[in-house]
Design a protein around this motif. Structure first.
Motif, PDB file in Angstrom:
ATOM      1  N   GLY A  38       7.056   5.326   0.338  1.00  0.00           N
ATOM      2  CA  GLY A  38       8.158   6.175  -0.057  1.00  0.00           C
ATOM      3  C   GLY A  38       7.759   7.559  -0.532  1.00  0.00           C
ATOM      4  O   GLY A  38       6.865   7.714  -1.359  1.00  0.00           O
ATOM      5  N   VAL A  39       8.381   8.562   0.018  1.00  0.00           N
ATOM      6  CA  VAL A  39       8.419   9.952  -0.421  1.00  0.00           C
ATOM      7  C   VAL A  39       7.049  10.505  -0.840  1.00  0.00           C
ATOM      8  O   VAL A  39       6.318  11.029  -0.006  1.00  0.00           O
ATOM      9  CB  VAL A  39       9.454  10.139  -1.545  1.00  0.00           C
ATOM     10  N   SER A  40       6.675  10.405  -2.121  1.00  0.00           N
ATOM     11  CA  SER A  40       5.425  10.999  -2.594  1.00  0.00           C
ATOM     12  C   SER A  40       4.201  10.375  -1.942  1.00  0.00           C
ATOM     13  O   SER A  40       3.112  10.965  -1.978  1.00  0.00           O
ATOM     14  CB  SER A  40       5.318  10.885  -4.113  1.00  0.00           C
ATOM     15  N   SER A  41       4.356   9.210  -1.317  1.00  0.00           N
ATOM     16  CA  SER A  41       3.221   8.571  -0.640  1.00  0.00           C
ATOM     17  C   SER A  41       2.725   9.413   0.527  1.00  0.00           C
ATOM     18  O   SER A  41       1.588   9.226   0.982  1.00  0.00           O
ATOM     19  CB  SER A  41       3.619   7.187  -0.132  1.00  0.00           C
ATOM     20  N   GLY A  42       3.560  10.329   1.018  1.00  0.00           N
ATOM     21  CA  GLY A  42       3.107  11.230   2.075  1.00  0.00           C
ATOM     22  C   GLY A  42       1.937  12.083   1.628  1.00  0.00           C
ATOM     23  O   GLY A  42       1.076  12.460   2.432  1.00  0.00           O
ATOM     24  N   MET A  43       1.867  12.381   0.328  1.00  0.00           N
ATOM     25  CA  MET A  43       0.742  13.158  -0.200  1.00  0.00           C
ATOM     26  C   MET A  43      -0.515  12.294  -0.260  1.00  0.00           C
ATOM     27  O   MET A  43      -1.623  12.780  -0.026  1.00  0.00           O
ATOM     28  CB  MET A  43       1.089  13.726  -1.576  1.00  0.00           C
ATOM     29  N   ASP A  44      -0.349  11.005  -0.587  1.00  0.00           N
ATOM     30  CA  ASP A  44      -1.502  10.092  -0.559  1.00  0.00           C
ATOM     31  C   ASP A  44      -2.083  10.042   0.850  1.00  0.00           C
ATOM     32  O   ASP A  44      -3.300  10.068   1.039  1.00  0.00           O
ATOM     33  CB  ASP A  44      -1.075   8.687  -0.987  1.00  0.00           C
ATOM     34  N   LEU A  47      -6.904  11.258  -6.176  1.00  0.00           N
ATOM     35  CA  LEU A  47      -7.316  11.173  -4.776  1.00  0.00           C
ATOM     36  C   LEU A  47      -6.899   9.835  -4.187  1.00  0.00           C
ATOM     37  O   LEU A  47      -6.421   9.763  -3.052  1.00  0.00           O
ATOM     38  CB  LEU A  47      -8.831  11.353  -4.650  1.00  0.00           C
ATOM     39  N   LYS A  48      -7.083   8.779  -4.978  1.00  0.00           N
ATOM     40  CA  LYS A  48      -6.607   7.457  -4.571  1.00  0.00           C
ATOM     41  C   LYS A  48      -5.839   6.864  -5.750  1.00  0.00           C
ATOM     42  O   LYS A  48      -6.422   6.555  -6.785  1.00  0.00           O
ATOM     43  CB  LYS A  48      -7.778   6.550  -4.173  1.00  0.00           C
ATOM     44  N   ARG A  49      -4.531   6.741  -5.596  1.00  0.00           N
ATOM     45  CA  ARG A  49      -3.687   6.232  -6.669  1.00  0.00           C
ATOM     46  C   ARG A  49      -3.954   4.760  -6.927  1.00  0.00           C
ATOM     47  O   ARG A  49      -4.118   3.978  -5.995  1.00  0.00           O
ATOM     48  CB  ARG A  49      -2.218   6.400  -6.296  1.00  0.00           C
ATOM     49  N   SER A  50      -3.972   4.388  -8.189  1.00  0.00           N
ATOM     50  CA  SER A  50      -4.097   2.972  -8.532  1.00  0.00           C
ATOM     51  C   SER A  50      -2.748   2.295  -8.385  1.00  0.00           C
ATOM     52  O   SER A  50      -1.702   2.947  -8.315  1.00  0.00           O
ATOM     53  CB  SER A  50      -4.603   2.810  -9.969  1.00  0.00           C
ATOM     54  N   GLY A  51      -2.757   0.992  -8.349  1.00  0.00           N
ATOM     55  CA  GLY A  51      -1.504   0.247  -8.259  1.00  0.00           C
ATOM     56  C   GLY A  51      -1.044   0.108  -6.825  1.00  0.00           C
ATOM     57  O   GLY A  51      -1.794   0.312  -5.865  1.00  0.00           O
ATOM     58  N   MET A  52       0.228  -0.228  -6.664  1.00  0.00           N
ATOM     59  CA  MET A  52       0.794  -0.418  -5.336  1.00  0.00           C
ATOM     60  C   MET A  52       2.259  -0.012  -5.335  1.00  0.00           C
ATOM     61  O   MET A  52       2.910   0.034  -6.383  1.00  0.00           O
ATOM     62  CB  MET A  52       0.633  -1.879  -4.888  1.00  0.00           C
ATOM     63  N   GLN A  53       2.760   0.281  -4.155  1.00  0.00           N
ATOM     64  CA  GLN A  53       4.117   0.788  -4.007  1.00  0.00           C
ATOM     65  C   GLN A  53       5.165  -0.200  -4.516  1.00  0.00           C
ATOM     66  O   GLN A  53       6.164   0.194  -5.115  1.00  0.00           O
ATOM     67  CB  GLN A  53       4.380   1.114  -2.529  1.00  0.00           C
ATOM     68  N   PRO A  83       0.813  -1.227   0.000  1.00  0.00           N
ATOM     69  CA  PRO A  83       0.000   0.000   0.000  1.00  0.00           C
ATOM     70  C   PRO A  83       0.844   1.273   0.000  1.00  0.00           C
ATOM     71  O   PRO A  83       1.969   1.292   0.502  1.00  0.00           O
ATOM     72  CB  PRO A  83      -0.811  -0.108   1.303  1.00  0.00           C
ATOM     73  N   PHE A  84       0.251   2.348  -0.537  1.00  0.00           N
ATOM     74  CA  PHE A  84       0.904   3.648  -0.461  1.00  0.00           C
ATOM     75  C   PHE A  84       0.801   4.202   0.963  1.00  0.00           C
ATOM     76  O   PHE A  84       1.651   4.977   1.391  1.00  0.00           O
ATOM     77  CB  PHE A  84       0.291   4.633  -1.454  1.00  0.00           C
ATOM     78  N   PHE A  85      -0.236   3.826   1.675  1.00  0.00           N
ATOM     79  CA  PHE A  85      -0.335   4.162   3.091  1.00  0.00           C
ATOM     80  C   PHE A  85      -1.234   3.143   3.769  1.00  0.00           C
ATOM     81  O   PHE A  85      -2.029   2.457   3.120  1.00  0.00           O
ATOM     82  CB  PHE A  85      -0.876   5.589   3.314  1.00  0.00           C
TER      83      PHE A  85
END
Length: 354
Positions: free
Chosen positions: A195-201, A227-233, A182-184
């Motif tokens: 990682g990094v940009s996931s803080g915005m998610d 608003l909700k990114r597709s895919g996974m980290q 997960p991004f979060f």
């Protein structure tokens, strides 16, 4: 308000405003104090990303005069308000952990470099432990999860961190349930991001939790984000930990196998090559790397296949063969199991342009 000074020739400043002048669709109450905890060598985007989400939200709220929205504070994890980021840019914080004089609603620990973690003052961990019962939410961006873990605040929690360091986090803190995908992850009252940009998610998710989906959607559009990114980290990086952070023994096994992935490799072969019994090798390797030899070999083959899909025009069948898999179908199953993409989908998303 806080200022960021780039160098002698150029001064950059970022002003945090709390004016809101646009309409939203849900009522909101109360000004929420958000603390972004910055440690030496902090990654700028770990701070700037969430900060832009929260301050952009303020611009869209229509009742700012009534004290609703976010007040964002950059707080230093040292005794000095002035610290350096990982890129070398100096940051001037509004407070330190020693002089906070306001109630905290949400605290996010921004990521830093792993090498800095051992140099962090014990006062940081004491501060987090003491403040934890008083805040509504606490979270981390990227490597910030290591700080929360060392403070003892993640035990038994489902968490994530940067894909590159997920295995290290799991091995260092076995009582955590680390998920690299997960991004979060929200495991209230703890929130961890990748990682990094996931803080915005994560920040968008907190915004939606506070003020509803319409406002979060408006902010995401303003910042040109999903608003909700597709895919996974895990789709973005190697499956195995970085070579530099592997133990000497794990590196030895990796070096032994890296040019032999197309052939049949057994645990017996690896053990014999290292002059060890199969049982002893399996036991030592599991303890040293945190995974079985079979899982390690599977991840090596997956990483090699990902690399070939990105940088070559080989067919999927040929790549499967060179990675020691019986067929393209086997390679497809391996990809879907680990990163939820087929080899063809992965190549389309990540192949280098020429």
């Amino acid at each position: 308000m806080f200022f960021v000074i780039a160098d002698k020739a150029l001064s950059l400043y970022i002003c945090i405003h709390t004016e809101r002048d646009m309409k939203t669709e849900r009522p909101h109450t109360g000004m929420k104090n958000i603390v972004l905890l910055a440690l030496p060598q902090v990654q700028l985007l770990d701070i700037a990303g969430p900060l832009d989400v929260f301050t952009s939200a303020n611009r869209f709220l229509n009742d700012g005069r009534e004290g609703s929205g976010y007040h964002v504070h950059l707080v230093s994890g040292t005794s000095e308000k002035f610290i350096y980021s990982s890129s070398g840019m100096p940051l001037s914080c509004s407070h330190t952990i020693y002089d906070i004089d306001f109630p905290i609603d949400t605290l996010l620990v921004a990521g830093t470099t792993l090498s800095v973690l051992d140099e962090i003052s014990p006062d940081v961990y004491h501060f987090l432990q003491n403040i934890s019962p008083e805040v509504r939410r606490m979270g981390s961006v990227c490597v910030g999860a290591f700080v929360l873990a060392k403070a003892g605040l993640l035990e038994g929690k489902k968490v994530t961190t940067h894909w590159k360091f997920a295995d290290t986090l799991q091995k260092s803190y076995p009582k955590l349930e680390v998920n690299v995908n997960p991004f979060f992850i929200r495991d209230r009252p703890i929130y961890t991001s990748g990682g990094v940009s996931s803080g915005m998610d994560l920040a968008l998710a907190l915004l939606e939790e506070d003020f509803g989906k319409p406002l979060a959607t408006e902010v995401a559009r303003h910042l040109v984000l999903h608003l909700k990114r597709s895919g996974m980290q895990s789709q973005f990086g190697n499956t195995l930990p970085e070579y530099e952070i592997m133990s000497p023994f794990t590196k030895q096994v990796r070096d032994l196998l890296k040019d032999k992935l197309s052939g049949m490799i057994t645990v017996e072969y690896i053990a014999e090559s290292l002059n060890m019994s199969t049982r002893n090798f399996s036991r030592v390797f599991l303890k040293d790397s945190g995974m079985t030899p079979g899982k390690f070999l599977e991840k090596m083959r997956l990483d090699q296949a990902k690399n070939m899909l990105e940088y070559t025009d080989m067919s999927v069948d040929m790549i499967a063969d060179k990675c020691g898999l019986s067929s393209a179908a086997s390679l497809r199953r391996l990809f879907l199991k680990n990163i939820s993409l087929s080899p063809a989908q992965y190549r389309k998303a990540f192949k280098t342009t020429e």
